[in-house]
Design a protein around this motif. Structure first.
Motif, PDB file in Angstrom:
ATOM      1  N   GLY A  37      31.137  41.702  45.396  1.00  0.00           N
ATOM      2  CA  GLY A  37      31.356  41.879  43.966  1.00  0.00           C
ATOM      3  C   GLY A  37      32.591  42.698  43.647  1.00  0.00           C
ATOM      4  N   VAL A  38      32.847  43.743  44.421  1.00  0.00           N
ATOM      5  CA  VAL A  38      34.024  44.588  44.179  1.00  0.00           C
ATOM      6  C   VAL A  38      35.304  43.811  44.444  1.00  0.00           C
ATOM      7  CG1 VAL A  38      35.293  46.618  44.985  1.00  0.00           C
ATOM      8  CG2 VAL A  38      32.831  46.767  44.604  1.00  0.00           C
ATOM      9  N   TRP A  39      35.371  43.153  45.599  1.00  0.00           N
ATOM     10  CA  TRP A  39      36.574  42.383  45.911  1.00  0.00           C
ATOM     11  C   TRP A  39      36.803  41.287  44.860  1.00  0.00           C
ATOM     12  CZ3 TRP A  39      40.233  44.049  48.822  1.00  0.00           C
ATOM     13  CH2 TRP A  39      39.988  44.797  49.967  1.00  0.00           C
ATOM     14  N   GLN A  40      35.721  40.621  44.449  1.00  0.00           N
ATOM     15  CA  GLN A  40      35.831  39.564  43.441  1.00  0.00           C
ATOM     16  C   GLN A  40      36.340  40.122  42.117  1.00  0.00           C
ATOM     17  OE1 GLN A  40      35.565  36.323  43.694  1.00  0.00           O
ATOM     18  NE2 GLN A  40      35.927  35.988  41.500  1.00  0.00           N
ATOM     19  N   SER A  45      40.821  40.565  38.235  1.00  0.00           N
ATOM     20  CA  SER A  45      41.716  41.420  37.444  1.00  0.00           C
ATOM     21  C   SER A  45      43.178  41.065  37.660  1.00  0.00           C
ATOM     22  CB  SER A  45      41.490  42.891  37.815  1.00  0.00           C
ATOM     23  OG  SER A  45      40.185  43.318  37.490  1.00  0.00           O
ATOM     24  N   TYR A  46      43.501  40.682  38.901  1.00  0.00           N
ATOM     25  CA  TYR A  46      44.899  40.421  39.260  1.00  0.00           C
ATOM     26  C   TYR A  46      45.002  39.095  40.017  1.00  0.00           C
ATOM     27  CZ  TYR A  46      45.077  45.383  38.163  1.00  0.00           C
ATOM     28  OH  TYR A  46      44.956  46.603  37.535  1.00  0.00           O
ATOM     29  N   PRO A  47      45.079  37.986  39.282  1.00  0.00           N
ATOM     30  CA  PRO A  47      45.164  36.659  39.911  1.00  0.00           C
ATOM     31  C   PRO A  47      46.422  36.507  40.762  1.00  0.00           C
ATOM     32  CG  PRO A  47      44.609  36.490  37.583  1.00  0.00           C
ATOM     33  CD  PRO A  47      45.022  37.908  37.819  1.00  0.00           C
ATOM     34  N   THR A  53      44.636  40.566  33.805  1.00  0.00           N
ATOM     35  CA  THR A  53      43.698  40.249  32.723  1.00  0.00           C
ATOM     36  C   THR A  53      43.569  41.440  31.769  1.00  0.00           C
ATOM     37  OG1 THR A  53      41.805  41.037  34.028  1.00  0.00           O
ATOM     38  CG2 THR A  53      42.393  38.705  34.216  1.00  0.00           C
ATOM     39  N   ASN A  54      43.097  41.174  30.583  1.00  0.00           N
ATOM     40  CA  ASN A  54      42.969  42.232  29.574  1.00  0.00           C
ATOM     41  C   ASN A  54      41.955  43.308  29.974  1.00  0.00           C
ATOM     42  OD1 ASN A  54      44.857  41.037  27.866  1.00  0.00           O
ATOM     43  ND2 ASN A  54      43.298  39.765  26.858  1.00  0.00           N
ATOM     44  N   PHE A  87      46.360  41.675  47.789  1.00  0.00           N
ATOM     45  CA  PHE A  87      47.311  41.643  46.674  1.00  0.00           C
ATOM     46  C   PHE A  87      46.695  42.275  45.437  1.00  0.00           C
ATOM     47  CE2 PHE A  87      48.625  39.525  42.748  1.00  0.00           C
ATOM     48  CZ  PHE A  87      49.996  39.756  42.757  1.00  0.00           C
ATOM     49  N   ALA A  88      45.465  41.894  45.130  1.00  0.00           N
ATOM     50  CA  ALA A  88      44.794  42.402  43.943  1.00  0.00           C
ATOM     51  C   ALA A  88      44.514  43.904  44.059  1.00  0.00           C
ATOM     52  CB  ALA A  88      43.486  41.642  43.720  1.00  0.00           C
TER      53      ALA A  88
END
Length: 331
Positions: A37-40, A45-47, A53-54, A87-88
């Motif tokens: 869930g955290v990694w997702q 948040s950062y595609p 994302t907002n 990356f994210a």
């Protein structure tokens, strides 16, 4: 900005909840810590296209066990997922770690994967926060930094019982220090020394740059082996560099000749277990661990006893419960 937290003690309540809310941030709770869930959430948040994302997460705080689990989850991903995840994670503004000592191998690997050197600090329920590595500046691995503004600290050397700058119990005086333990006057009196300094029960030392190093709880992590005073946390940090060790708990077991001996309770990596099963041999032997440790630890720090477990008992904070471990071993 958004802050993601799954810790619920002083580290979580003050640093991860109240401080962000005071600053006008949005705090996002996880009902239960989830590696996937955290990694997702970070990837959302950062595609990959470089956008944000907002409702992007900009700050994350956790305890050492969480970062170890996140690294395990990262290692289980395929290469494409690893690239997008790293990356994210790199795009977050800040990542912090607290509640217990962060092993240096975990700090180093996390920085290699995400580019973040975790911000470590030191605090307790009795005074919230006292020491911290800098937000901007040199964050030294294996240390909890220096005193925060208006916080006074000193070390009570055990050998002499007087103030010292060597190894001893950390004492703290600060504006946020509590007044007393509720309806426990005797415990309160024993917890303070002259001048209003609170005795933390943590053994510390100071390095050459004035950064404080937590050696462990005086009654749980400090071992007295053949005249040497050893830090279990220091030994654990080295043993975690072993490629076949997933987790380790080091403690002193009673010994009639040395007072205590160094015992390592090891949880092996899954691939090491599978390899051992295929080769029909133990995952690890004391002789193998001793040989590996010779170039990394002083002879008197090398474990004299090795025990292999599938898991380690933990408390509600996620820390290894050493009292429970010792109880299981010696009663």
């Amino acid at each position: 900005m958004g802050s993601l937290t799954s810790d619920s003690h002083v580290h979580g309540l003050f640093n991860a909840l109240l401080a962000p809310l005071y600053a006008g941030s949005v705090v996002e709770f996880l009902p239960k810590f989830s590696v996937r869930g955290v990694w997702q959430r970070w990837r959302e948040s950062y595609p990959k296209d470089g956008s944000k994302t907002n409702n992007a997460i900009t700050l994350f705080t956790g305890v050492p066990t969480m970062y170890s689990r996140l690294l395990q989850g990262y290692d289980a991903m395929d290469s494409d997922m690893q690239v997008s995840s790293a990356f994210a994670a790199n795009k977050l503004r800040l990542m912090m770690c607290g509640s217990s000592a962060l092993p240096y191998p975990v700090l180093k690997r996390w920085e290699e994967v995400t580019g973040h050197r975790l911000l470590e600090r030191y605090g307790m329920t009795e005074f919230v926060m006292a020491l911290s590595n800098p937000l901007h500046g040199n964050r030294k691995g294996g240390t909890v930094g220096k005193p925060l503004p208006r916080v006074e600290v000193k070390i009570i050397a055990e050998e002499s019982g007087k103030d010292g700058a060597g190894i001893g119990e950390l004492c703290v005086r600060s504006p946020s220090l509590f007044k007393e333990y509720w309806k426990q006057p005797k415990v309160t009196e024993e917890s303070f020394i002259d001048g209003g300094f609170f005795k933390t029960g943590d053994t510390v030392t100071i390095d050459e740059d004035g950064y404080y190093v937590i050696l462990g709880r005086t009654n749980a992590d400090i071992m007295k082996v053949g005249g040497y005073k050893l830090s279990a946390l220091d030994i654990e940090s080295v043993l975690l560099e072993h490629p076949d060790i997933l987790e380790v708990c080091v403690l002193g077991l009673p010994d009639k000749d040395y007072g205590e001996i160094v015992c390592a309770i090891v949880v092996p990596q899954e691939q090491a277990k599978k390899r051992a099963e295929q080769e029909l041999k133990p995952v690890m032997t004391l002789e193998e661990l001793h040989s590996w440790s010779l170039e990394r630890l002083a002879p008197y720090k090398i474990p004299a006893k090795l025990i292999l477990w599938d898991s380690l008992p933990r408390n509600a904070m996620g820390k290894v419960n050493k009292k429970e471990v010792k109880k299981l071993l010696v009663g």
